[in-house]
Motif scaffolding. Structure first.
Motif, PDB file in Angstrom:
ATOM      1  N   TYR A   1      49.905  36.619  47.324  1.00 29.13           N
ATOM      2  CA  TYR A   1      48.464  36.741  47.114  1.00 29.13           C
ATOM      3  C   TYR A   1      48.053  38.211  47.107  1.00 29.13           C
ATOM      4  CZ  TYR A   1      43.460  36.159  47.789  1.00 29.13           C
ATOM      5  OH  TYR A   1      42.100  36.228  47.650  1.00 29.13           O
ATOM      6  N   GLN A   2      48.570  38.970  48.065  1.00 29.73           N
ATOM      7  CA  GLN A   2      48.222  40.387  48.143  1.00 29.73           C
ATOM      8  C   GLN A   2      48.728  41.144  46.916  1.00 29.73           C
ATOM      9  OE1 GLN A   2      49.724  42.487  51.563  1.00 29.73           O
ATOM     10  NE2 GLN A   2      48.232  44.116  51.317  1.00 29.73           N
ATOM     11  N   GLN A   3      49.941  40.859  46.486  1.00 26.79           N
ATOM     12  CA  GLN A   3      50.478  41.525  45.299  1.00 26.79           C
ATOM     13  C   GLN A   3      49.635  41.215  44.069  1.00 26.79           C
ATOM     14  OE1 GLN A   3      54.534  40.193  45.094  1.00 26.79           O
ATOM     15  NE2 GLN A   3      55.251  41.662  46.618  1.00 26.79           N
ATOM     16  N   LEU A   4      49.237  39.954  43.934  1.00 26.16           N
ATOM     17  CA  LEU A   4      48.436  39.553  42.786  1.00 26.16           C
ATOM     18  C   LEU A   4      47.070  40.224  42.800  1.00 26.16           C
ATOM     19  CD1 LEU A   4      48.364  37.778  40.276  1.00 26.16           C
ATOM     20  CD2 LEU A   4      47.570  35.899  41.703  1.00 26.16           C
ATOM     21  N   THR A   5      46.430  40.251  43.945  1.00 24.15           N
ATOM     22  CA  THR A   5      45.108  40.884  44.015  1.00 24.15           C
ATOM     23  C   THR A   5      45.222  42.393  43.817  1.00 24.15           C
ATOM     24  OG1 THR A   5      45.189  40.971  46.441  1.00 24.15           O
ATOM     25  CG2 THR A   5      44.037  39.111  45.446  1.00 24.15           C
ATOM     26  N   ASN A   6      46.282  43.005  44.336  1.00 27.52           N
ATOM     27  CA  ASN A   6      46.481  44.442  44.108  1.00 27.52           C
ATOM     28  C   ASN A   6      46.663  44.736  42.628  1.00 27.52           C
ATOM     29  OD1 ASN A   6      46.265  45.084  46.805  1.00 27.52           O
ATOM     30  ND2 ASN A   6      48.457  45.232  47.156  1.00 27.52           N
ATOM     31  N   ARG A   7      47.440  43.904  41.948  1.00 29.90           N
ATOM     32  CA  ARG A   7      47.665  44.081  40.517  1.00 29.90           C
ATOM     33  C   ARG A   7      46.357  43.949  39.740  1.00 29.90           C
ATOM     34  NH1 ARG A   7      51.774  40.044  39.432  1.00 29.90           N
ATOM     35  NH2 ARG A   7      52.995  40.808  41.150  1.00 29.90           N
ATOM     36  N   GLN A   8      45.552  42.964  40.124  1.00 24.87           N
ATOM     37  CA  GLN A   8      44.269  42.772  39.449  1.00 24.87           C
ATOM     38  C   GLN A   8      43.351  43.962  39.678  1.00 24.87           C
ATOM     39  OE1 GLN A   8      42.763  39.002  40.797  1.00 24.87           O
ATOM     40  NE2 GLN A   8      43.884  37.857  39.255  1.00 24.87           N
ATOM     41  N   ASN A   9      43.350  44.497  40.899  1.00 22.80           N
ATOM     42  CA  ASN A   9      42.513  45.670  41.201  1.00 22.80           C
ATOM     43  C   ASN A   9      42.972  46.892  40.423  1.00 22.80           C
ATOM     44  OD1 ASN A   9      40.878  44.244  42.948  1.00 22.80           O
ATOM     45  ND2 ASN A   9      42.048  44.792  44.755  1.00 22.80           N
ATOM     46  N   ILE A  10      44.281  47.062  40.288  1.00 24.49           N
ATOM     47  CA  ILE A  10      44.814  48.197  39.530  1.00 24.49           C
ATOM     48  C   ILE A  10      44.417  48.060  38.058  1.00 24.49           C
ATOM     49  CG2 ILE A  10      46.943  49.230  38.634  1.00 24.49           C
ATOM     50  CD1 ILE A  10      48.154  48.724  41.442  1.00 24.49           C
ATOM     51  N   ASN A  11      44.583  46.850  37.506  1.00 23.43           N
ATOM     52  CA  ASN A  11      44.214  46.627  36.108  1.00 23.43           C
ATOM     53  C   ASN A  11      42.735  46.871  35.874  1.00 23.43           C
ATOM     54  OD1 ASN A  11      46.844  45.970  35.427  1.00 23.43           O
ATOM     55  ND2 ASN A  11      46.516  43.772  35.582  1.00 23.43           N
ATOM     56  N   LYS A  12      41.914  46.426  36.804  1.00 17.03           N
ATOM     57  CA  LYS A  12      40.475  46.614  36.689  1.00 17.03           C
ATOM     58  C   LYS A  12      40.137  48.108  36.738  1.00 17.03           C
ATOM     59  CE  LYS A  12      37.991  43.547  38.731  1.00 17.03           C
ATOM     60  NZ  LYS A  12      37.304  42.762  39.776  1.00 17.03           N
ATOM     61  N   SER A  13      40.814  48.834  37.607  1.00 15.49           N
ATOM     62  CA  SER A  13      40.571  50.269  37.745  1.00 15.49           C
ATOM     63  C   SER A  13      40.982  51.010  36.463  1.00 15.49           C
ATOM     64  CB  SER A  13      41.338  50.814  38.940  1.00 15.49           C
ATOM     65  OG  SER A  13      41.178  52.199  39.044  1.00 15.49           O
ATOM     66  N   VAL A  14      42.104  50.634  35.898  1.00 12.55           N
ATOM     67  CA  VAL A  14      42.582  51.273  34.666  1.00 12.55           C
ATOM     68  C   VAL A  14      41.616  50.993  33.523  1.00 12.55           C
ATOM     69  CG1 VAL A  14      44.410  51.202  32.913  1.00 12.55           C
ATOM     70  CG2 VAL A  14      45.009  51.321  35.339  1.00 12.55           C
TER      71      VAL A  14
END
Length: 63
Positions: A46-59
């Motif tokens: 869950y944490q990895q998935l949310t981190n990935r989503q946050n990174i994508n959103k930031s990019v």
């Protein structure tokens, strides 16, 4: 692909299983420890998935 919503549901289900097992069998029973380890894996996913989503959103915001 596992959706974030589904993963949250799996986490909650596993948490309830772990709590029930701890109440019936104790915190150090093999079953409770197994549920705890499985819950850890789900939480890590869950944490990895949310981190990935946050990174994508930031990019996307920077583009």
């Amino acid at each position: 692909m596992v959706l974030l919503h589904d993963l949250k549901q799996y986490v909650e289900e596993k948490r309830q299983l772990m709590i029930r097992s701890a109440s019936l069998n104790g915190f150090t029973s093999e079953e409770t420890v197994r549920y705890s380890q499985e819950l850890d894996e789900l939480l890590n996913s869950y944490q990895q998935l949310t981190n990935r989503q946050n990174i994508n959103k930031s990019v996307e915001e920077q583009a």
